[in-house]
Design an enzyme around this catalytic site. Structure first.
Site, PDB file in Angstrom:
ATOM      1  N   ARG A 105       0.881  -1.180   0.000  1.00 33.36           N
ATOM      2  CA  ARG A 105       0.000   0.000   0.000  1.00 33.36           C
ATOM      3  C   ARG A 105       0.910   1.218   0.000  1.00 33.36           C
ATOM      4  O   ARG A 105       1.623   1.469   0.981  1.00 33.36           O
ATOM      5  CB  ARG A 105      -0.917  -0.010   1.222  1.00 33.36           C
ATOM      6  CG  ARG A 105      -1.622   1.306   1.425  1.00 33.36           C
ATOM      7  CD  ARG A 105      -2.761   1.230   2.408  1.00 33.36           C
ATOM      8  NE  ARG A 105      -3.914   0.610   1.798  1.00 33.36           N
ATOM      9  CZ  ARG A 105      -5.163   0.729   2.266  1.00 33.36           C
ATOM     10  NH1 ARG A 105      -5.412   1.440   3.346  1.00 33.36           N
ATOM     11  NH2 ARG A 105      -6.174   0.142   1.654  1.00 33.36           N
ATOM     12  N   HIS A 132      -7.003   0.988  -6.779  1.00 33.55           N
ATOM     13  CA  HIS A 132      -7.302   0.150  -5.607  1.00 33.55           C
ATOM     14  C   HIS A 132      -7.971  -1.129  -6.119  1.00 33.55           C
ATOM     15  O   HIS A 132      -9.153  -1.385  -5.880  1.00 33.55           O
ATOM     16  CB  HIS A 132      -8.216   0.918  -4.645  1.00 33.55           C
ATOM     17  CG  HIS A 132      -8.284   0.342  -3.266  1.00 33.55           C
ATOM     18  ND1 HIS A 132      -7.585  -0.792  -2.881  1.00 33.55           N
ATOM     19  CD2 HIS A 132      -8.990   0.736  -2.154  1.00 33.55           C
ATOM     20  CE1 HIS A 132      -7.856  -1.059  -1.616  1.00 33.55           C
ATOM     21  NE2 HIS A 132      -8.699  -0.157  -1.160  1.00 33.55           N
ATOM     22  N   GLN A 135     -10.003  -3.670  -3.867  1.00 36.73           N
ATOM     23  CA  GLN A 135     -11.317  -3.175  -3.477  1.00 36.73           C
ATOM     24  C   GLN A 135     -12.349  -3.506  -4.551  1.00 36.73           C
ATOM     25  O   GLN A 135     -13.474  -3.923  -4.252  1.00 36.73           O
ATOM     26  CB  GLN A 135     -11.246  -1.653  -3.282  1.00 36.73           C
ATOM     27  CG  GLN A 135     -12.556  -1.036  -2.835  1.00 36.73           C
ATOM     28  CD  GLN A 135     -12.978  -1.533  -1.461  1.00 36.73           C
ATOM     29  OE1 GLN A 135     -12.210  -1.463  -0.518  1.00 36.73           O
ATOM     30  NE2 GLN A 135     -14.197  -2.041  -1.343  1.00 36.73           N
ATOM     31  N   ASP A 219     -16.895   7.699  -2.508  1.00 41.83           N
ATOM     32  CA  ASP A 219     -15.716   7.459  -1.662  1.00 41.83           C
ATOM     33  C   ASP A 219     -15.454   8.764  -0.913  1.00 41.83           C
ATOM     34  O   ASP A 219     -16.052   9.796  -1.211  1.00 41.83           O
ATOM     35  CB  ASP A 219     -14.521   7.063  -2.563  1.00 41.83           C
ATOM     36  CG  ASP A 219     -13.279   6.636  -1.760  1.00 41.83           C
ATOM     37  OD1 ASP A 219     -13.397   6.434  -0.528  1.00 41.83           O
ATOM     38  OD2 ASP A 219     -12.200   6.519  -2.368  1.00 41.83           O
ATOM     39  N   CYS A 259     -16.232   1.992  -0.286  1.00 41.38           N
ATOM     40  CA  CYS A 259     -15.122   1.121   0.140  1.00 41.38           C
ATOM     41  C   CYS A 259     -14.835   1.229   1.639  1.00 41.38           C
ATOM     42  O   CYS A 259     -14.253   0.324   2.219  1.00 41.38           O
ATOM     43  CB  CYS A 259     -13.873   1.454  -0.665  1.00 41.38           C
ATOM     44  SG  CYS A 259     -13.228   3.114  -0.370  1.00 41.38           S
ATOM     45  N   ARG A 287     -13.853  -8.341   0.972  1.00 42.43           N
ATOM     46  CA  ARG A 287     -12.406  -8.141   0.781  1.00 42.43           C
ATOM     47  C   ARG A 287     -11.662  -9.422   1.159  1.00 42.43           C
ATOM     48  O   ARG A 287     -10.723  -9.840   0.506  1.00 42.43           O
ATOM     49  CB  ARG A 287     -11.894  -6.968   1.646  1.00 42.43           C
ATOM     50  CG  ARG A 287     -12.399  -5.585   1.251  1.00 42.43           C
ATOM     51  CD  ARG A 287     -11.794  -5.099  -0.044  1.00 42.43           C
ATOM     52  NE  ARG A 287     -10.345  -5.064  -0.024  1.00 42.43           N
ATOM     53  CZ  ARG A 287      -9.602  -4.071   0.456  1.00 42.43           C
ATOM     54  NH1 ARG A 287     -10.192  -2.987   0.926  1.00 42.43           N
ATOM     55  NH2 ARG A 287      -8.279  -4.122   0.434  1.00 42.43           N
TER      56      ARG A 287
HETATM   57  N1  NVA Z   1      -9.663   6.765  -1.890  1.00 41.92           N
HETATM   58  C1  NVA Z   1      -9.396   6.391  -0.531  1.00 41.92           C
HETATM   59  C2  NVA Z   1      -9.664   4.942  -0.327  1.00 41.92           C
HETATM   60  C3  NVA Z   1      -9.471   4.455   1.074  1.00 41.92           C
HETATM   61  C4  NVA Z   1      -9.671   2.987   1.215  1.00 41.92           C
HETATM   62  C5  NVA Z   1      -7.970   6.741  -0.183  1.00 41.92           C
HETATM   63  O1  NVA Z   1      -7.078   6.574  -1.025  1.00 41.92           O
HETATM   64  O2  NVA Z   1      -7.729   7.188   0.941  1.00 41.92           O
HETATM   65  N1   CP Z   2     -11.366   0.036   1.879  1.00 39.44           N
HETATM   66  C1   CP Z   2     -10.116  -0.037   2.364  1.00 39.44           C
HETATM   67  O1   CP Z   2      -9.140  -0.276   1.634  1.00 39.44           O
HETATM   68  O2   CP Z   2     -10.028   0.132   3.701  1.00 39.44           O
HETATM   69  P1   CP Z   2      -8.676   0.321   4.546  1.00 39.44           P
HETATM   70  O3   CP Z   2      -8.048   1.603   4.078  1.00 39.44           O
HETATM   71  O4   CP Z   2      -9.126   0.397   5.970  1.00 39.44           O
HETATM   72  O5   CP Z   2      -7.779  -0.834   4.290  1.00 39.44           O
END
Ligand code: NVA
Ligand code: CP
Length: 305
Positions: A105, A132, A135, A219, A259, A287
């Site tokens: 990540r 992502h 997701q 989101d 998500c 997930r």
């Molecule tokens: N678009 C959000 C998704 C979090 C799971 C982010 O990147 O923070």
């Molecule tokens: N939806 C998602 O990826 O959640 P987290 O950021 O908590 O892993």
């Protein structure tokens, strides 16, 4: 065995996505009926590299590995200081000599690409600033559970379109012959290359985007890394809130997905996210099942045939 990565949702063909989703359904059924899965990843180790926080991604990967008889190691932002204490290339080379599979990540999408380029084991994108894809596997699984199909469905997204979830969803819709429409204020549009590749319809009017939708998605307006723009974004995105009025534009039986984490009162009202059209917790649970299937797919070449 041909090395495969999952850096973008486009790394899988439509047939392969369906294969992963079918296996995810099977693993979920097995877990629910027998209380456990077969330990098919006995002795396998997943290394997870995090530059950002997580609840769902960490839980689902770690619990998923345990349920399949394997093991997961968490490396947080301060553990390896990627690119500072050690180069991304060296981290990929060292980690892949010991681990069987890697999940990362990252802030920059280039980092997850660089990890994949230098790794001798599969690398999974657990969220970057561009995509992502994990997701979206869970989202597709959820949509299929509820709607019993994917092909031909109208998927609508409103809010920040310069966003990892949007990018992966738009690409998935193109691969699976679903229709993707989204709406964002000017300046917060999708990445141009992904917009062109996905053939998504991008608008500024949220009402037009949601019209006739089977699935309505949003989101957070402030993704990880965008915190400095918080005040500005809260104002600009206000007309893009998913609320009762906007949901009325969608089909009567439309469902709502997010998500998570969600910010009630901003991108969605609690009336919608906590109401009967919302499947966000089933989506979060999926997930776990979808990623277990993905890991098996990436590690087991025979399954891919
Ligand atoms: N678009 C959000 C998704 C979090 C799971 C982010 O990147 O923070
Ligand atoms: N939806 C998602 O990826 O959640 P987290 O950021 O908590 O892993």
């Amino acid at each position: 065995m041909k090395l495969r990565h999952f850096v973008s949702i486009s790394d899988l063909s439509s047939k392969e996505i369906v294969k992963v989703l079918d296996l995810a359904d099977k693993l979920k059924r097995e877990l629910k009926t027998k209380g456990k899965n077969k330990k098919i990843l006995d002795g396998k180790t997943l290394v997870m590299i995090y530059e950002k926080p997580s609840l769902r991604t960490r839980l689902s990967f770690e619990i998923g590995m345990t349920q399949l008889g394997g093991h997961a190691i968490y490396l947080g932002p301060t553990d390896i200081s990627m690119g500072k204490r050690e180069s991304v290339t060296d981290i990929a080379k060292v980690t892949s000599r010991m681990a069987d599979i890697i999940m990362a990540r990252t802030f920059s999408h280039k980092i997850v690409e660089e990890l994949a380029k230098n790794s001798s084991v599969p690398v999974i994108n657990g969220l970057s600033d561009m995509e992502h894809p994990c997701q979206i596997l869970a989202d597709l699984m959820t949509i299929r559970e509820v709607k019993k199909k994917l092909k031909g469905l109208n998927i609508s997204y409103v809010g920040d379109c310069e966003n990892n979830v949007v990018h992966s969803f738009a690409l998935a819709c193109q691969i699976l012959e679903m229709k993707f429409k989204c709406a964002a204020p000017k300046g917060y549009e999708m990445n141009k290359k992904i917009l062109a590749k996905s053939k998504a319809i991008q608008l500024t009017d949220p009402i037009k985007a949601v019209k006739n939708a089977d699935v309505v998605i949003t989101d957070t307006w402030i993704s990880m890394g965008d915190e400095a723009e918080k005040e500005k974004r809260l104002k600009i995105f206000k007309p893009y809130q998913v609320n009762k009025k906007l949901m009325k534009e969608a089909k009567n039986n439309a469902i709502f997905l997010h998500c998570l984490p969600a910010y009630r009162g901003n991108e969605v009202t609690s009336e919608i996210i906590d109401g009967n059209k919302s499947f966000v917790f089933q989506e979060a649970e999926n997930r776990l099942h979808a990623q277990k299937a993905l890991i098996i797919f990436l590690l087991n070449a025979r399954f891919r045939k």
